[in-house]
Design a protein around this motif. Structure first.
Motif, short mmCIF file in Angstrom:
data_model
loop_
_atom_site.label_atom_id
_atom_site.label_comp_id
_atom_site.label_asym_id
_atom_site.label_seq_id
_atom_site.Cartn_x
_atom_site.Cartn_y
_atom_site.Cartn_z
N PHE A 1 0.89 -1.16 0.00
CA PHE A 1 0.00 0.00 0.00
C PHE A 1 0.92 1.21 0.00
O PHE A 1 1.53 1.52 1.03
N LEU B 1 4.27 1.08 1.88
CA LEU B 1 4.20 0.03 2.91
C LEU B 1 4.06 -1.35 2.27
O LEU B 1 3.05 -1.65 1.64
N VAL C 1 3.25 -4.98 2.55
CA VAL C 1 2.44 -5.73 3.51
C VAL C 1 2.60 -7.24 3.31
O VAL C 1 2.54 -8.01 4.26
N PRO D 1 0.64 -12.61 14.36
CA PRO D 1 0.26 -11.39 15.08
C PRO D 1 -0.55 -10.43 14.22
O PRO D 1 -0.54 -10.51 13.00
N SER D 2 -1.24 -9.53 14.90
CA SER D 2 -1.99 -8.47 14.24
C SER D 2 -1.06 -7.66 13.36
O SER D 2 0.06 -7.35 13.76
N GLY D 3 -1.50 -7.36 12.14
CA GLY D 3 -0.69 -6.57 11.23
C GLY D 3 0.29 -7.36 10.40
O GLY D 3 1.05 -6.79 9.61
N SER D 4 0.28 -8.70 10.53
CA SER D 4 1.27 -9.51 9.81
C SER D 4 0.88 -9.75 8.36
O SER D 4 1.68 -10.29 7.59
N GLY D 5 -0.36 -9.38 7.98
CA GLY D 5 -0.75 -9.50 6.58
C GLY D 5 -1.75 -10.62 6.30
O GLY D 5 -2.04 -10.92 5.14
N LYS D 6 -2.31 -11.22 7.35
CA LYS D 6 -3.21 -12.37 7.17
C LYS D 6 -4.46 -11.99 6.37
O LYS D 6 -4.82 -12.68 5.42
N SER D 7 -5.11 -10.90 6.77
CA SER D 7 -6.33 -10.49 6.05
C SER D 7 -6.01 -10.09 4.61
O SER D 7 -6.76 -10.41 3.69
N THR D 8 -4.90 -9.40 4.44
CA THR D 8 -4.52 -8.97 3.09
C THR D 8 -4.28 -10.19 2.20
O THR D 8 -4.69 -10.21 1.03
N GLU E 1 -8.35 -7.35 -2.82
CA GLU E 1 -7.16 -6.51 -2.99
C GLU E 1 -6.47 -6.95 -4.27
O GLU E 1 -6.42 -8.14 -4.57
P1 ADP Z 1 -3.64 -8.89 9.86
O1 ADP Z 1 -4.90 -9.37 9.23
O2 ADP Z 1 -2.59 -9.94 9.98
O3 ADP Z 1 -3.87 -8.20 11.17
P2 ADP Z 1 -3.65 -6.99 7.66
O4 ADP Z 1 -3.52 -7.81 6.44
O5 ADP Z 1 -4.99 -6.50 8.02
O6 ADP Z 1 -2.99 -7.80 8.88
O7 ADP Z 1 -2.71 -5.73 7.58
C1 ADP Z 1 -1.33 -5.83 7.32
C2 ADP Z 1 -0.74 -4.44 7.21
O8 ADP Z 1 -1.29 -3.79 6.09
C3 ADP Z 1 -1.03 -3.55 8.42
O9 ADP Z 1 0.11 -2.77 8.65
C4 ADP Z 1 -2.17 -2.70 7.91
O10 ADP Z 1 -2.20 -1.46 8.57
C5 ADP Z 1 -1.86 -2.55 6.44
N1 ADP Z 1 -3.05 -2.35 5.59
C6 ADP Z 1 -4.06 -3.24 5.42
N2 ADP Z 1 -4.97 -2.76 4.57
C7 ADP Z 1 -4.54 -1.54 4.18
C8 ADP Z 1 -5.04 -0.53 3.28
N3 ADP Z 1 -6.17 -0.70 2.62
N4 ADP Z 1 -4.30 0.60 3.15
C9 ADP Z 1 -3.14 0.77 3.82
N5 ADP Z 1 -2.61 -0.15 4.66
C10 ADP Z 1 -3.29 -1.28 4.84
#
Ligand code: ADP
Ligand code: MG
Length: 244
Positions: A15, A18, A20, A39-46, A55
């Motif tokens: 992004f 950044l 991810v 951990p939170s923020g590791s990229g799992k949802s992405t 995405e």
């Molecule tokens: P997790 O699900 O493991 O907690 P995410 O995949 O949600 O992690 O997010 C991974 C990183 O990507 C985080 O630093 C988050 O802030 C960033 N991020 C996720 N979506 C976006 C977006 N749409 N724009 C900018 N940064 C994003």
């Protein structure tokens, strides 16, 4: 039918500046249950969102059922129909009955008749133990029931793979078990599943494979008895020490 439902290679996602996800390789075989922890923020949802192109990947390829979703010539909408997704929030239409929540996409996207869509919907409500709730409105249901409706809705599109992003994280603790039981039953029925979860007991018992993600990469993967039971990497050990 392809043997591998999901084939991800060298996937990267940024992004802006950044980064991810970087250099993710992941194959999910038909019938396999893969749990993703980290951990939170590791990229799992992405990662999950790149699998159904919520995405747009910055690098690499994502192939589902043999269709390269990253190829601009592919029919993304057609491919996406075979991918079910369940989120932390249930995203049900609160002004529509449970039955209508399950039939709307079937009717609009797959062009099923009302009768056919309702037949499929009722079979899937029965599958998640909510046959008697078809006339209820979502706000009348508990969070656990709403999540089971969301699962039944995804199943009504007859997906080849189900993606779950922390499906129990928003639920009161006493409601988590019913949702996990439905997911366990799906796994037993042979559904291919990619599940982001903090439920380590579920991952231990149901996953064929566990991936530990940190900092946008897969740090360690293998059977749950290895990754959760006897992790090799220090980062995995440190994470598990916090959550177990
Ligand atoms: P997790 O699900 O493991 O907690 P995410 O995949 O949600 O992690 O997010 C991974 C990183 O990507 C985080 O630093 C988050 O802030 C960033 N991020 C996720 N979506 C976006 C977006 N749409 N724009 C900018 N940064 C994003
Ligand atoms: Mg997440």
């Amino acid at each position: 039918m392809t043997e591998n439902v999901i084939e991800i290679s060298r996937l990267g996602k940024s992004f802006g500046a950044l980064e991810v996800l970087r250099d993710i390789d992941l194959t999910v075989r038909r019938g396999e249950v893969v749990c993703v922890i980290g951990p939170s923020g590791s990229g799992k949802s992405t990662l999950l969102r790149c699998v159904n192109l919520l995405e747009d990947p910055s690098a690499g390829t994502v192939v589902v059922d043999g269709i390269d979703l990253t190829d601009p010539d592919s029919d993304i909408d057609a491919a996406r129909r075979h991918i079910g997704m369940v989120f932390q929030g249930f995203n049900l239409f609160s002004h529509l009955s449970v039955l209508d929540n399950l039939t709307i996409a079937q009717r609009k996207v797959v062009k099923r008749s009302k009768a056919d869509a309702e037949k499929v919907a009722r079979a899937n409500l029965d599958r998640v133990g909510l046959a008697e709730k078809e006339s209820a409105m979502p706000p009348q249901l508990s969070g656990g029931q709403q999540q089971r409706v969301a699962i039944a809705r995804a199943l009504s599109m007859e997906p080849d793979v189900m993606l779950f992003d922390e499906p129990t994280s928003a639920l009161d603790p006493e409601l988590v078990g019913d949702v996990l039981a439905v997911m366990r039953q799906l796994a037993d029925e042979g559904m291919t599943m990619l599940v982001v979860t903090h439920e380590m007991q579920f991952a231990r018992e149901v996953a064929d494979r566990v991936l530990f993600m940190d900092g946008g990469g897969i740090v360690e993967q293998g059977p749950p008895s290895d990754v959760i039971g006897a992790p090799k990497e220090e980062r995995t050990r440190a994470f598990l020490a916090r959550v177990l």
